[in-house]
Design an enzyme around this catalytic site. Structure first.
Site, PDB file in Angstrom:
ATOM      1  N   CYS A 120       0.843  -1.202   0.000  1.00  0.00           N
ATOM      2  CA  CYS A 120       0.000   0.000   0.000  1.00  0.00           C
ATOM      3  C   CYS A 120       0.874   1.246   0.000  1.00  0.00           C
ATOM      4  O   CYS A 120       0.472   2.297  -0.479  1.00  0.00           O
ATOM      5  CB  CYS A 120      -0.911  -0.007   1.212  1.00  0.00           C
TER       6      CYS A 120
ATOM      7  N   GLU B 223      -3.637   2.373  12.735  1.00  0.00           N
ATOM      8  CA  GLU B 223      -3.263   1.071  13.263  1.00  0.00           C
ATOM      9  C   GLU B 223      -1.956   1.192  14.033  1.00  0.00           C
ATOM     10  O   GLU B 223      -1.243   2.180  13.928  1.00  0.00           O
ATOM     11  CB  GLU B 223      -3.075   0.074  12.117  1.00  0.00           C
TER      12      GLU B 223
HETATM   13  P1  NAP Z   1      -9.314  -6.714  -1.379  1.00  0.00           P
HETATM   14  O1  NAP Z   1      -9.619  -7.384  -2.660  1.00  0.00           O
HETATM   15  O2  NAP Z   1     -10.134  -5.544  -0.983  1.00  0.00           O
HETATM   16  O3  NAP Z   1      -9.453  -7.873  -0.277  1.00  0.00           O
HETATM   17  C1  NAP Z   1      -9.108  -7.670   1.067  1.00  0.00           C
HETATM   18  C2  NAP Z   1      -9.885  -8.646   1.925  1.00  0.00           C
HETATM   19  O4  NAP Z   1     -11.273  -8.337   1.859  1.00  0.00           O
HETATM   20  C3  NAP Z   1      -9.758 -10.099   1.485  1.00  0.00           C
HETATM   21  O5  NAP Z   1      -9.785 -10.912   2.627  1.00  0.00           O
HETATM   22  C4  NAP Z   1     -11.013 -10.287   0.644  1.00  0.00           C
HETATM   23  O6  NAP Z   1     -11.435 -11.615   0.538  1.00  0.00           O
HETATM   24  C5  NAP Z   1     -12.008  -9.486   1.446  1.00  0.00           C
HETATM   25  N1  NAP Z   1     -13.168  -9.005   0.694  1.00  0.00           N
HETATM   26  C6  NAP Z   1     -13.261  -8.779  -0.641  1.00  0.00           C
HETATM   27  N2  NAP Z   1     -14.476  -8.266  -0.933  1.00  0.00           N
HETATM   28  C7  NAP Z   1     -15.155  -8.170   0.229  1.00  0.00           C
HETATM   29  C8  NAP Z   1     -16.448  -7.683   0.589  1.00  0.00           C
HETATM   30  N3  NAP Z   1     -17.283  -7.178  -0.325  1.00  0.00           N
HETATM   31  N4  NAP Z   1     -16.836  -7.715   1.880  1.00  0.00           N
HETATM   32  C9  NAP Z   1     -15.986  -8.183   2.819  1.00  0.00           C
HETATM   33  N5  NAP Z   1     -14.745  -8.657   2.552  1.00  0.00           N
HETATM   34  C10 NAP Z   1     -14.340  -8.634   1.267  1.00  0.00           C
HETATM   35  O7  NAP Z   1      -7.795  -6.257  -1.295  1.00  0.00           O
HETATM   36  P2  NAP Z   1      -6.475  -7.103  -1.592  1.00  0.00           P
HETATM   37  O8  NAP Z   1      -6.345  -7.292  -3.059  1.00  0.00           O
HETATM   38  O9  NAP Z   1      -6.432  -8.308  -0.716  1.00  0.00           O
HETATM   39  O10 NAP Z   1      -5.348  -6.091  -1.065  1.00  0.00           O
HETATM   40  C11 NAP Z   1      -4.790  -5.090  -1.848  1.00  0.00           C
HETATM   41  C12 NAP Z   1      -5.297  -3.720  -1.420  1.00  0.00           C
HETATM   42  O11 NAP Z   1      -5.062  -3.541  -0.046  1.00  0.00           O
HETATM   43  C13 NAP Z   1      -4.586  -2.588  -2.120  1.00  0.00           C
HETATM   44  O12 NAP Z   1      -5.508  -1.596  -2.485  1.00  0.00           O
HETATM   45  C14 NAP Z   1      -3.645  -2.051  -1.044  1.00  0.00           C
HETATM   46  O13 NAP Z   1      -3.261  -0.698  -1.202  1.00  0.00           O
HETATM   47  C15 NAP Z   1      -4.478  -2.264   0.165  1.00  0.00           C
HETATM   48  N6  NAP Z   1      -3.650  -2.278   1.377  1.00  0.00           N
HETATM   49  C16 NAP Z   1      -3.719  -1.202   2.226  1.00  0.00           C
HETATM   50  C17 NAP Z   1      -2.918  -1.160   3.368  1.00  0.00           C
HETATM   51  C18 NAP Z   1      -2.997   0.014   4.326  1.00  0.00           C
HETATM   52  O14 NAP Z   1      -2.612  -0.157   5.458  1.00  0.00           O
HETATM   53  N7  NAP Z   1      -3.482   1.175   3.909  1.00  0.00           N
HETATM   54  C19 NAP Z   1      -2.043  -2.218   3.633  1.00  0.00           C
HETATM   55  C20 NAP Z   1      -2.003  -3.288   2.743  1.00  0.00           C
HETATM   56  C21 NAP Z   1      -2.811  -3.320   1.627  1.00  0.00           C
HETATM   57  P3  NAP Z   1     -10.978 -12.538  -0.719  1.00  0.00           P
HETATM   58  O15 NAP Z   1      -9.507 -12.631  -0.648  1.00  0.00           O
HETATM   59  O16 NAP Z   1     -11.686 -13.804  -0.446  1.00  0.00           O
HETATM   60  O17 NAP Z   1     -11.451 -11.820  -1.954  1.00  0.00           O
END
Ligand code: NAP
Length: 504
Positions: free
Chosen positions: A289, A468
């Site tokens: 991120c 966090e």
């Molecule tokens: P994601 O697709 O949003 O998924 C994150 C989590 O949410 C996964 O466990 C996913 O399950 C679950 N999820 C998906 N759709 C959902 C819904 N509608 N309701 C509830 N849960 C749901 O994100 P990602 O691809 O794993 O992570 C990448 C993103 O995270 C990037 O945008 C990155 O910038 C961000 N990030 C931010 C930080 C920060 O601290 N700001 C740190 C790290 C990452 P599934 O895997 O089963 O789809």
């Protein structure tokens, strides 16, 4: 408690027992470096499994929340030591399942260890406040109270550190938890949970339910007995979660995307800036991120710096993160390769390609999901590749001429996570801290490298204002209760029976 068997069949952890999904359905996790390597099979859970996990967390709440916080801290100390003993094993599992190179995977586990130690110490602090009362013979204080069952939903890019960032503050504050890991990295979380149980976290205090966002995530977010949701992931997912959590008035903490700039000023130490850019833009294959996806470079050093960067990036070795010759591992899966390739195509129309721009499929790379480290230059600040989170090994160079323009460009994106400036000018350094709109600010250091004891989070579209780790995390996981104890023996009315004389 029965531990998940040491085969590649993993189970949910509910109330201290390892169980299959009620439906009996499963899904697999595969290595992004080699799709033929199956890491394990996991329960494809649904709402019934979430109900059972929430009920277990609710049942465990009274005893856990009434345990003196220093005792909870002692358990976290034991957990921290156990994680340290298993650091190498966890790191290797992470590299196999998620792809980041081994030294980075070790860092991910170390972050969890650091947070465990920090939060264990909070067991003897959890500071509230005492203030003087405006009345005589009256005592006034505010104390922190646990809230209840925390629902925790985590991404795949920090498969152990991010669960630790959320779980350890939740637990030290006296909450119990149900955690849903990303479907790309469930093995890391299940193994982490096993160690937490082994370290003495009582049955039901943490529960793990694997499965996808629609089946498990929605049920957790909408569950009436879940009092708070801590989520890290995409901005769109965060918006969906906020909407679904609203009818039950849950407290929601969102850590979302970033489009983080490194500004390289004309007086910068370019060698230091180069090391930092390579680490910040291509570490974790750009899937942080806090990844540096924009390089805002002073025109007077632009050509020199871009050439230095091109040469360095051309020498980066792609490969399996377990191989110590690898600099850049795979991206998480083939969907990510397609998304990044789509942005590379957009970038070719919007800017000048310096290097990369294609999926990497030479030799053994064809077995996994790899993308060439990619640099564009002459990128317009409002181009899509300069505005949207690509989440891969792609960075955009934006040349600039003056400081006010630089500040405008830094702040022109919808995100506000991490910003960085390379300069030898102390005045500019302090101005960047004041004027760059972000939750993390670095000077002469890239955009990545947060430590466990300062607040982590971003402004604008990166989140909804919570932070966090560090002490700030306690504010999310506790409710304040203000307490007044009147020992005057008579009715004293606040604001009315005050004793001081109004001087105005
Ligand atoms: P994601 O697709 O949003 O998924 C994150 C989590 O949410 C996964 O466990 C996913 O399950 C679950 N999820 C998906 N759709 C959902 C819904 N509608 N309701 C509830 N849960 C749901 O994100 P990602 O691809 O794993 O992570 C990448 C993103 O995270 C990037 O945008 C990155 O910038 C961000 N990030 C931010 C930080 C920060 O601290 N700001 C740190 C790290 C990452 P599934 O895997 O089963 O789809």
């Amino acid at each position: 408690m029965s531990i998940s068997p040491a085969t590649s069949t993993y189970r949910n952890l509910i109330g201290g027992k390892w169980v299959d999904a009620r439906s009996g359905r499963t899904f697999s996790s595969v290595s992004p470096a080699n799709h033929e390597e199956v890491i394990g099979t996991f329960p494809a859970s649904g709402p019934a499994d979430v109900d059972a996990a929430v009920a277990a967390a609710r049942a465990a709440f009274p005893a856990w929340s009434l345990m003196p916080a220093p005792k909870r801290g002692e358990i976290l100390f034991k957990v921290a030591r156990l994680l340290a003993e298993h650091k190498e094993e966890l790191a290797r599992l992470m590299t196999r399942e998620m792809g980041k190179v081994l030294p980075e995977a070790r860092g991910d586990v170390q972050e969890a260890i650091d947070v465990a130690y920090y939060m264990a110490g909070e067991g003897r602090r959890l500071f509230g406040m005492t203030v003087p009362s405006e009345m005589p013979d009256k005592f006034a204080m505010a104390i922190r109270r646990p809230i209840g069952v925390a629902g925790i939903i985590t991404p795949w890019n920090f498969p152990i550190a991010i669960p630790a960032w959320k779980l350890f503050p939740a637990l030290i504050c006296g909450n119990t938890a149900v955690i849903k890991p990303a479907s790309d990295t469930p093995a890391c979380l299940v193994r982490f949970a096993e160690l937490l149980s082994e370290g003495g976290i009582p049955d039901g205090v943490i529960n793990v339910v694997t499965g996808n966002g629609s089946d498990v995530g929605h049920a957790l977010v909408e569950h009436p007995d879940v009092r708070l949701i801590s989520f890290t992931g995409h901005t769109e997912t965060g918006v969906d979660i906020t909407t679904r959590a609203a009818p039950t008035l849950k407290r929601v903490s969102l850590e979302l995307g970033g489009k983080n700039p490194i500004v390289i000023w004309e007086d910068a130490d370019l060698g230091l800036a180069l090391d930092s850019v390579v680490w910040s833009a291509f570490g974790t294959s750009g899937q942080r991120c806090t990844a540096a996806s924009r390089l805002i470079v002073h025109r007077n050093v632009h050509d020199r710096f871009v050439e230095m960067l091109r040469t360095r990036v051309a020498a980066l070795a792609l490969g399996d993160g377990l191989d110590d010759k690898t600099d850049v591992g795979p991206v998480i899966n083939d969907r990510a390769v397609e998304r990044i390739a789509g942005y590379a195509a957009i970038g070719r129309k919007e800017a000048e390609l310096v290097i990369g721009g294609e999926p990497a499929r030479d030799g053994a790379l064809a077995r996994g999901s790899f993308f060439q480290p990619t640099i564009f230059t002459e990128v317009k600040p409002d181009a899509r590749i300069a505005q949207e989170e690509i989440f891969g090994p792609v960075t955009s160079v934006i040349p600039v001429d003056d400081w006010d323009e630089t500040v405008r460009i830094v702040n022109s994106v919808t995100y506000g996570l991490s910003t960085s400036l390379f300069t030898r000018d102390v005045n500019l350094a302090f101005r960047s801290i004041r004027d760059f709109d972000s939750g993390l600010g670095y000077v002469n250091h890239g955009t990545i490298g947060a430590e466990a004891h300062l607040p982590f989070g971003g402004t604008k579209g990166t989140g909804n204002g919570h932070r966090e780790v560090g002490q700030a995390a306690l504010d999310f996981f506790t409710e304040w209760k203000s307490v007044y104890i009147d020992y005057s023996g008579k009715l004293q009315r606040a604001q009315i029976d005050t004793t001081f004389v109004d001087q105005t």
